[in-house]
Design a protein around this motif. Structure first.
Motif, PDB file in Angstrom:
ATOM      1  N   ALA A  33       0.909  -1.197  -0.056  1.00 21.29           N
ATOM      2  CA  ALA A  33      -0.112  -0.104   0.010  1.00 21.29           C
ATOM      3  C   ALA A  33       0.852   1.429  -0.023  1.00 21.29           C
ATOM      4  N   SER A  73      -7.780   3.635  -5.949  1.00 16.33           N
ATOM      5  CA  SER A  73      -8.578   2.540  -5.405  1.00 16.33           C
ATOM      6  C   SER A  73      -7.916   1.335  -4.759  1.00 16.33           C
ATOM      7  N   LEU A  74      -7.070   0.896  -5.727  1.00 13.98           N
ATOM      8  CA  LEU A  74      -6.190  -0.387  -5.309  1.00 13.98           C
ATOM      9  C   LEU A  74      -5.469   0.186  -3.938  1.00 13.98           C
ATOM     10  N   GLU A  75      -4.762   1.262  -3.810  1.00 16.08           N
ATOM     11  CA  GLU A  75      -4.256   1.562  -2.460  1.00 16.08           C
ATOM     12  C   GLU A  75      -5.145   1.505  -1.385  1.00 16.08           C
ATOM     13  N   ARG A  76      -6.524   2.086  -1.808  1.00 17.40           N
ATOM     14  CA  ARG A  76      -7.355   2.010  -0.555  1.00 17.40           C
ATOM     15  C   ARG A  76      -7.822   0.602  -0.185  1.00 17.40           C
ATOM     16  N   HIS A  77      -7.891  -0.082  -1.265  1.00 16.27           N
ATOM     17  CA  HIS A  77      -8.504  -1.516  -0.932  1.00 16.27           C
ATOM     18  C   HIS A  77      -7.266  -2.423  -0.247  1.00 16.27           C
ATOM     19  N   LEU A  78      -5.973  -1.825  -0.473  1.00 15.02           N
ATOM     20  CA  LEU A  78      -4.943  -2.530   0.043  1.00 15.02           C
ATOM     21  C   LEU A  78      -4.869  -2.278   1.681  1.00 15.02           C
ATOM     22  N   ARG A  79      -5.245  -0.909   1.820  1.00 10.05           N
ATOM     23  CA  ARG A  79      -5.487  -0.480   3.436  1.00 10.05           C
ATOM     24  C   ARG A  79      -6.477  -1.064   3.971  1.00 10.05           C
ATOM     25  N   GLU A  80      -7.609  -1.448   3.357  1.00 12.61           N
ATOM     26  CA  GLU A  80      -8.667  -2.214   3.973  1.00 12.61           C
ATOM     27  C   GLU A  80      -8.189  -3.571   4.159  1.00 12.61           C
ATOM     28  N   ALA A  81      -7.505  -4.190   3.282  1.00 11.92           N
ATOM     29  CA  ALA A  81      -6.960  -5.654   3.432  1.00 11.92           C
ATOM     30  C   ALA A  81      -5.857  -5.731   4.597  1.00 11.92           C
ATOM     31  N   CYS A  84      -8.325  -5.876   7.536  1.00  9.79           N
ATOM     32  CA  CYS A  84      -9.017  -7.479   7.720  1.00  9.79           C
ATOM     33  C   CYS A  84      -7.907  -8.457   8.053  1.00  9.79           C
TER      34      CYS A  84
END
Length: 166
Positions: A33, A73-81, A84
């Motif tokens: 990220a 958006s990819l960076e945001r999803h990596l932060r969500e991962a 998780c």
């Protein structure tokens, strides 16, 4: 665990396995990220420098923003991962470590309550038996007293009928 070995469910179910795995994945995803975030900033800055003939004011910045949005958006999803992965160990402990302990404690409380109720029931039964015996003794004493005081024959009582039938 070395990089050549592959994680399996056996590794995860071992004590502390999910914590180690989650920590490794969080670090790996956090690094990814951070790299994507740096790339987004650099890419957006480079795209903002590109001017196309006929651009209105600030249109080049809007175009750069829209072009870098999928990467952001990819960076945001990596932060969500990352978040998780952080919940992995807590969820495993809640569902597979703490739940059996809670159920065992609840079963113990239930058995104690059941034993307490059974003891209360036995006490009630004993009191009922004692009450019947007491009434029988009282009525017997009253009937003996009545028989002893009067020489006449008395009318039969219900308890006398029960004694005769037994």
């Amino acid at each position: 665990m070395t990089s050549t070995n592959r994680w399996t469910s056996d590794h995860l179910t071992a004590p502390g396995g999910t914590a180690i795995y989650a920590a490794q994945q969080r670090e790996r995803l956090r690094q990814m990220a951070d790299e994507v975030q740096a790339l987004v900033r650099e890419y957006r800055a480079d795209l903002e420098l590109v001017h196309i003939d006929g651009d209105k004011p600030l249109e080049h910045k809007v175009r750069a923003y829209l072009a870098t949005r999928p990467l952001a958006s990819l960076e945001r999803h990596l932060r969500e991962a990352v978040n998780c992965a952080g919940k992995l160990d807590a969820e495993y402990n809640r569902r597979f470590v703490e739940l059996p302990k809670k159920r065992a404690a609840r079963a113990a409380e239930k058995s104690i309550e059941k034993a307490r109720k059974a003891g209360l029931q036995a006490t009630r039964t004993m009191n009922a038996v004692n009450t019947a015996a007491t009434l029988h003794g009282i009525t017997g004493a009253v009937s003996e007293k009545a028989e002893g005081n009067s020489k006449e024959k008395q009318t039969p009582a219900f308890l006398d009928f029960l004694k005769e039938s037994a």
